[in-house]
Write an enzyme that holds these catalytic residues in place. Structure first.
Site, mmCIF file in Angstrom:
data_model
loop_
_atom_site.group_PDB
_atom_site.id
_atom_site.type_symbol
_atom_site.label_atom_id
_atom_site.label_comp_id
_atom_site.label_asym_id
_atom_site.label_seq_id
_atom_site.Cartn_x
_atom_site.Cartn_y
_atom_site.Cartn_z
ATOM 1 N N GLU A 94 -7.321 27.947 85.891
ATOM 2 C CA GLU A 94 -6.651 27.869 84.584
ATOM 3 C C GLU A 94 -6.555 26.424 84.111
ATOM 4 O O GLU A 94 -6.639 26.139 82.910
ATOM 5 C CB GLU A 94 -5.266 28.530 84.679
ATOM 6 N N HIS A 115 -6.794 24.570 89.959
ATOM 7 C CA HIS A 115 -6.751 25.992 89.640
ATOM 8 C C HIS A 115 -7.661 26.245 88.436
ATOM 9 O O HIS A 115 -7.749 25.415 87.533
ATOM 10 C CB HIS A 115 -5.306 26.425 89.335
ATOM 11 N N GLY A 171 0.289 37.277 90.201
ATOM 12 C CA GLY A 171 1.211 38.298 89.695
ATOM 13 C C GLY A 171 2.101 38.931 90.757
ATOM 14 O O GLY A 171 3.315 39.076 90.555
ATOM 15 N N GLU A 227 -10.939 31.330 94.743
ATOM 16 C CA GLU A 227 -10.423 32.241 93.717
ATOM 17 C C GLU A 227 -11.522 32.521 92.695
ATOM 18 O O GLU A 227 -11.712 31.735 91.754
ATOM 19 C CB GLU A 227 -9.228 31.612 92.996
ATOM 20 N N ASN A 244 1.737 31.708 93.755
ATOM 21 C CA ASN A 244 1.590 30.831 92.591
ATOM 22 C C ASN A 244 2.250 31.505 91.397
ATOM 23 O O ASN A 244 1.699 32.430 90.818
ATOM 24 C CB ASN A 244 0.102 30.583 92.323
ATOM 25 N N TRP A 245 3.437 31.044 91.064
ATOM 26 C CA TRP A 245 4.208 31.686 89.982
ATOM 27 C C TRP A 245 3.656 31.368 88.599
ATOM 28 O O TRP A 245 4.065 31.987 87.617
ATOM 29 C CB TRP A 245 5.665 31.233 90.028
ATOM 30 N N LYS A 246 2.794 30.381 88.498
ATOM 31 C CA LYS A 246 2.273 29.940 87.195
ATOM 32 C C LYS A 246 3.463 29.636 86.271
ATOM 33 O O LYS A 246 4.487 29.143 86.740
ATOM 34 C CB LYS A 246 1.302 30.977 86.639
ATOM 35 N N GLY A 272 -5.990 37.750 87.764
ATOM 36 C CA GLY A 272 -5.197 38.436 86.738
ATOM 37 C C GLY A 272 -5.912 39.603 86.086
ATOM 38 O O GLY A 272 -5.479 40.100 85.044
ATOM 39 N N SER A 301 -6.135 38.885 92.145
ATOM 40 C CA SER A 301 -5.736 40.302 92.169
ATOM 41 C C SER A 301 -5.440 40.823 93.571
ATOM 42 O O SER A 301 -5.641 42.005 93.865
ATOM 43 C CB SER A 301 -6.789 41.176 91.475
HETATM 44 P P1 13P Z 1 -3.446 36.999 90.391
HETATM 45 O O1 13P Z 1 -2.994 37.325 91.802
HETATM 46 O O2 13P Z 1 -2.420 37.313 89.363
HETATM 47 O O3 13P Z 1 -4.796 37.603 90.124
HETATM 48 O O4 13P Z 1 -3.632 35.408 90.322
HETATM 49 C C1 13P Z 1 -4.299 34.746 91.349
HETATM 50 C C2 13P Z 1 -4.130 33.305 91.158
HETATM 51 O O5 13P Z 1 -4.581 32.728 90.179
HETATM 52 C C3 13P Z 1 -3.381 32.565 92.180
HETATM 53 O O6 13P Z 1 -3.509 31.197 92.010
#
Ligand code: 13P
Length: 264
Positions: free
Chosen positions: A111, A109, A249, A181, A21-23, A187, A227
């Protein structure tokens, strides 16, 4: 079953998946470099799991073009509108994703739940729209730190599953992938322990068993996200109910993403 065509997936079966997931990251050139590097690498080195990249909307067409030439790469969107086509400025519909031959789409998600106030009701509608067009939802669930600290994590995850997915009939549900998640792990560099991940994944599978029965529960793919990195992926993926990872990430760097994929 998903629609045929160029799809490389058969979602009825449970499978191991690693998805990046590149966000909201990378300019076009960087995005294309990453997709090209992954495509090239996996021509020579076949992975033991399914591989998905989830770039921002603007790069989906480019990624889909690479995926159509690759026997490995699949593409997912990060979001979709809860509505059909029409007067919804700034939105992208499930039909548009399907038009680019996109196989998956992340829904719910944390976020999006936190920063865009997406509600369970809207998320359930998004799932329905995707299924209308045979795009498989990657449905995200997970508790906040205070919810875990107050020992409410199991009930929060149950509520998210029930509200977002349990309106589906068994056939529809078979086309959904779940990503657990924990919000406190996203993150932060604080990864769930293998025991915490396994415990929650088993809980999720148990809830699916109660609703849809053993067969469907055993056929459901449940990924872990938060993470996850090249160092901890193997020990997380070794758990019997953890069917891979949704990586943030660490999916932005080809070398790290490949190492996670090769943890299988
Ligand atoms: P990180 O791997 O950066 O913690 O993010 C996880 C995530 O939100 C994947 O959708």
């Amino acid at each position: 079953m998903l629609a045929s065509g160029t799809h490389k997936i058969d979602l009825v079966m449970r499978k191991n998946i690693v998805a990046g997931n590149w966000k909201m990251n990378k300019n076009f050139e960087q995005a294309e470099d990453l997709v090209a590097d992954l495509t090239e690498y996996f021509e020579e080195n076949k992975p033991k799991c399914e591989v998905i990249v989830c770039p921002p909307f603007l790069y989906l067409e480019m990624a889909s073009d690479y995926a159509s030439e690759s026997s490995v790469l699949n593409v997912s969107a990060q979001n979709v509108s809860a509505y059909d086509n029409g007067a919804y400025t700034g939105e992208i519909s499930a039909e548009m994703l399907k038009g680019l031959d996109i196989s998956y789409c992340i829904v719910g998600h944390s976020e999006r739940r936190q920063y865009y106030n997406e509600t369970d009701n809207q998320l359930a509608q998004k799932v329905d729209k995707l299924l209308d067009f045979s795009v498989a939802p990657i449905f995200c669930i997970g508790e906040l730190l205070e919810e875990r600290e107050s020992n409410n994590h199991f009930s929060i995850v149950k509520e998210q599953l029930e509200n977002g997915l349990f309106h589906l009939n068994a056939d529809e549900f078979s086309n959904v992938v779940i990503a657990y998640e924990p919000v406190w792990a996203i993150g932060t560099g604080v990864v769930a322990t293998p025991e915490q991940a396994q415990e929650m994944h088993a809980h999720i599978r148990e809830l699916i068993t109660e609703k849809y029965g053993d067969k469907i529960a055993n056929d459901t793919t449940i990924m872990y996200g938060g993470s996850c990195n090249p160092k901890n992926a193997k020990i997380l993926f070794a758990n019997k109910d953890v069917d891979g990872g949704l990586i943030g990430g660490a999916s932005l760097i080809a070398e790290d993403f490949v190492k996670i994929i090769e943890s299988f």
